[in-house]
Design a protein around this motif. Structure first.
Motif, PDB file in Angstrom:
ATOM      1  N   ALA A  37      44.813  51.229  52.925  1.00  0.00           N
ATOM      2  CA  ALA A  37      45.279  51.028  51.545  1.00  0.00           C
ATOM      3  C   ALA A  37      45.029  52.252  50.669  1.00  0.00           C
ATOM      4  CB  ALA A  37      44.605  49.801  50.928  1.00  0.00           C
ATOM      5  N   THR A  38      43.930  52.965  50.920  1.00  0.00           N
ATOM      6  CA  THR A  38      43.550  54.074  50.039  1.00  0.00           C
ATOM      7  C   THR A  38      43.871  55.450  50.604  1.00  0.00           C
ATOM      8  OG1 THR A  38      41.323  54.186  50.981  1.00  0.00           O
ATOM      9  CG2 THR A  38      41.650  52.736  49.056  1.00  0.00           C
ATOM     10  N   GLY A  39      44.181  55.515  51.890  1.00  0.00           N
ATOM     11  CA  GLY A  39      44.438  56.808  52.512  1.00  0.00           C
ATOM     12  C   GLY A  39      43.173  57.577  52.860  1.00  0.00           C
ATOM     13  N   ASP A  40      42.012  56.942  52.739  1.00  0.00           N
ATOM     14  CA  ASP A  40      40.744  57.592  53.062  1.00  0.00           C
ATOM     15  C   ASP A  40      40.373  57.244  54.500  1.00  0.00           C
ATOM     16  OD1 ASP A  40      38.164  58.519  53.397  1.00  0.00           O
ATOM     17  OD2 ASP A  40      37.406  57.673  51.531  1.00  0.00           O
ATOM     18  N   HIS A  41      40.736  58.124  55.424  1.00  0.00           N
ATOM     19  CA  HIS A  41      40.511  57.891  56.848  1.00  0.00           C
ATOM     20  C   HIS A  41      39.387  58.760  57.405  1.00  0.00           C
ATOM     21  CE1 HIS A  41      44.092  55.367  57.173  1.00  0.00           C
ATOM     22  NE2 HIS A  41      44.678  56.240  56.384  1.00  0.00           N
ATOM     23  N   GLN A  42      38.421  59.103  56.560  1.00  0.00           N
ATOM     24  CA  GLN A  42      37.296  59.913  57.029  1.00  0.00           C
ATOM     25  C   GLN A  42      36.638  59.222  58.232  1.00  0.00           C
ATOM     26  OE1 GLN A  42      33.108  61.697  55.421  1.00  0.00           O
ATOM     27  NE2 GLN A  42      34.485  60.929  53.891  1.00  0.00           N
ATOM     28  N   TRP A  43      36.279  60.004  59.231  1.00  0.00           N
ATOM     29  CA  TRP A  43      35.780  59.448  60.499  1.00  0.00           C
ATOM     30  C   TRP A  43      34.570  58.547  60.335  1.00  0.00           C
ATOM     31  CZ3 TRP A  43      30.833  60.433  61.974  1.00  0.00           C
ATOM     32  CH2 TRP A  43      30.192  61.551  61.427  1.00  0.00           C
ATOM     33  N   ILE A  44      33.719  58.818  59.352  1.00  0.00           N
ATOM     34  CA  ILE A  44      32.511  58.008  59.192  1.00  0.00           C
ATOM     35  C   ILE A  44      32.848  56.549  58.861  1.00  0.00           C
ATOM     36  CG2 ILE A  44      32.076  58.421  56.739  1.00  0.00           C
ATOM     37  CD1 ILE A  44      29.059  58.821  57.682  1.00  0.00           C
ATOM     38  N   HIS A  45      34.084  56.326  58.408  1.00  0.00           N
ATOM     39  CA  HIS A  45      34.537  54.963  58.104  1.00  0.00           C
ATOM     40  C   HIS A  45      35.337  54.355  59.254  1.00  0.00           C
ATOM     41  CE1 HIS A  45      33.261  55.854  54.071  1.00  0.00           C
ATOM     42  NE2 HIS A  45      34.224  56.737  53.869  1.00  0.00           N
ATOM     43  N   VAL A  46      36.169  55.146  59.915  1.00  0.00           N
ATOM     44  CA  VAL A  46      37.185  54.563  60.798  1.00  0.00           C
ATOM     45  C   VAL A  46      37.063  54.927  62.280  1.00  0.00           C
ATOM     46  CG1 VAL A  46      38.849  54.353  58.908  1.00  0.00           C
ATOM     47  CG2 VAL A  46      38.847  56.426  60.326  1.00  0.00           C
ATOM     48  N   ASP A  47      36.108  55.725  62.652  1.00  0.00           N
ATOM     49  CA  ASP A  47      35.968  56.120  64.060  1.00  0.00           C
ATOM     50  C   ASP A  47      34.603  55.657  64.587  1.00  0.00           C
ATOM     51  OD1 ASP A  47      35.696  57.390  66.535  1.00  0.00           O
ATOM     52  OD2 ASP A  47      36.698  59.231  65.843  1.00  0.00           O
ATOM     53  N   PRO A  48      34.543  54.424  65.105  1.00  0.00           N
ATOM     54  CA  PRO A  48      33.255  53.884  65.558  1.00  0.00           C
ATOM     55  C   PRO A  48      32.578  54.717  66.636  1.00  0.00           C
ATOM     56  CG  PRO A  48      34.864  52.118  65.366  1.00  0.00           C
ATOM     57  CD  PRO A  48      35.618  53.412  65.179  1.00  0.00           C
ATOM     58  N   GLU A  49      33.336  55.285  67.561  1.00  0.00           N
ATOM     59  CA  GLU A  49      32.728  56.074  68.636  1.00  0.00           C
ATOM     60  C   GLU A  49      32.083  57.342  68.092  1.00  0.00           C
ATOM     61  OE1 GLU A  49      35.666  56.656  71.663  1.00  0.00           O
ATOM     62  OE2 GLU A  49      35.898  54.498  71.989  1.00  0.00           O
ATOM     63  N   ARG A  50      32.818  58.050  67.251  1.00  0.00           N
ATOM     64  CA  ARG A  50      32.259  59.279  66.676  1.00  0.00           C
ATOM     65  C   ARG A  50      31.072  58.954  65.764  1.00  0.00           C
ATOM     66  NH1 ARG A  50      35.380  64.009  63.187  1.00  0.00           N
ATOM     67  NH2 ARG A  50      33.537  65.344  62.985  1.00  0.00           N
ATOM     68  N   ALA A  51      31.208  57.892  64.983  1.00  0.00           N
ATOM     69  CA  ALA A  51      30.118  57.509  64.082  1.00  0.00           C
ATOM     70  C   ALA A  51      28.860  57.157  64.875  1.00  0.00           C
ATOM     71  CB  ALA A  51      30.545  56.345  63.195  1.00  0.00           C
ATOM     72  N   ALA A  52      29.024  56.507  66.019  1.00  0.00           N
ATOM     73  CA  ALA A  52      27.870  56.176  66.857  1.00  0.00           C
ATOM     74  C   ALA A  52      27.167  57.445  67.336  1.00  0.00           C
ATOM     75  CB  ALA A  52      28.304  55.323  68.042  1.00  0.00           C
ATOM     76  N   ARG A  53      27.947  58.493  67.598  1.00  0.00           N
ATOM     77  CA  ARG A  53      27.384  59.754  68.087  1.00  0.00           C
ATOM     78  C   ARG A  53      26.835  60.637  66.970  1.00  0.00           C
ATOM     79  NH1 ARG A  53      32.373  60.215  70.533  1.00  0.00           N
ATOM     80  NH2 ARG A  53      32.835  61.981  69.164  1.00  0.00           N
TER      81      ARG A  53
END
Length: 152
Positions: A37-53
């Motif tokens: 909805a907002t266009g904010d696709h920063q990885w810390i929000h939307v990439d669970p694998e990268r965020a876990a690492r």
């Protein structure tokens, strides 16, 4: 649920906590919809694998503005305004995000009436102090003074 039958009743609650809302869970699907909805696709929000690492939180976290967007829901969940014709968001006087909302967290709002100013005719500009709590957390996820214009 506190029931207020008009502006005078709401003004009488200035300085008082009027309720604590029910817990809601912030899951990854909610975070992803907010990102879309907002266009904010920063990885810390939307990439669970990268965020876990790579994230210091070990998982994705909700957008601060997602947490803030829940404030009206928390307010509505603890009070009813009988005879109300309409309410309009007027703005925010203060917002802080002291703690991150890690995916899967449960949140609830603690709401007080911080101020209320008459707006003729039969209107009331009300400031709600909202503390968004994280279940089991030491710090709140959000502190916000939400200003709402109510018309009876």
């Amino acid at each position: 649920m506190n029931i207020f039958d008009g502006p005078e009743a709401l003004k009488a609650a200035i300085g008082q906590e009027i309720g604590i809302g029910e817990w809601i869970t912030v899951d990854q699907a909610t975070i992803d919809r907010f990102a879309e909805a907002t266009g904010d696709h920063q990885w810390i929000h939307v990439d669970p694998e990268r965020a876990a690492r790579e994230s210091p939180y070990g998982a994705t976290v909700a957008h601060g503005y997602l947490t803030l967007s829940l404030v009206p829901r928390f307010i509505a969940g603890v009070r009813r305004l009988d005879g109300l014709r309409l309410s309009l968001n007027y703005g925010l006087d203060r917002v802080r995000f002291p703690a991150p909302v890690v995916v899967g967290s449960r949140l609830r709002g603690r709401v007080q009436v911080a101020a209320a100013l008459d707006v003729p005719p039969r209107g009331l500009r009300t400031t709600y102090g909202v503390t968004v709590e994280i279940e089991g957390g030491d710090k709140p996820a959000c502190l916000a003074d939400a200003v709402v214009l109510h018309h009876w």
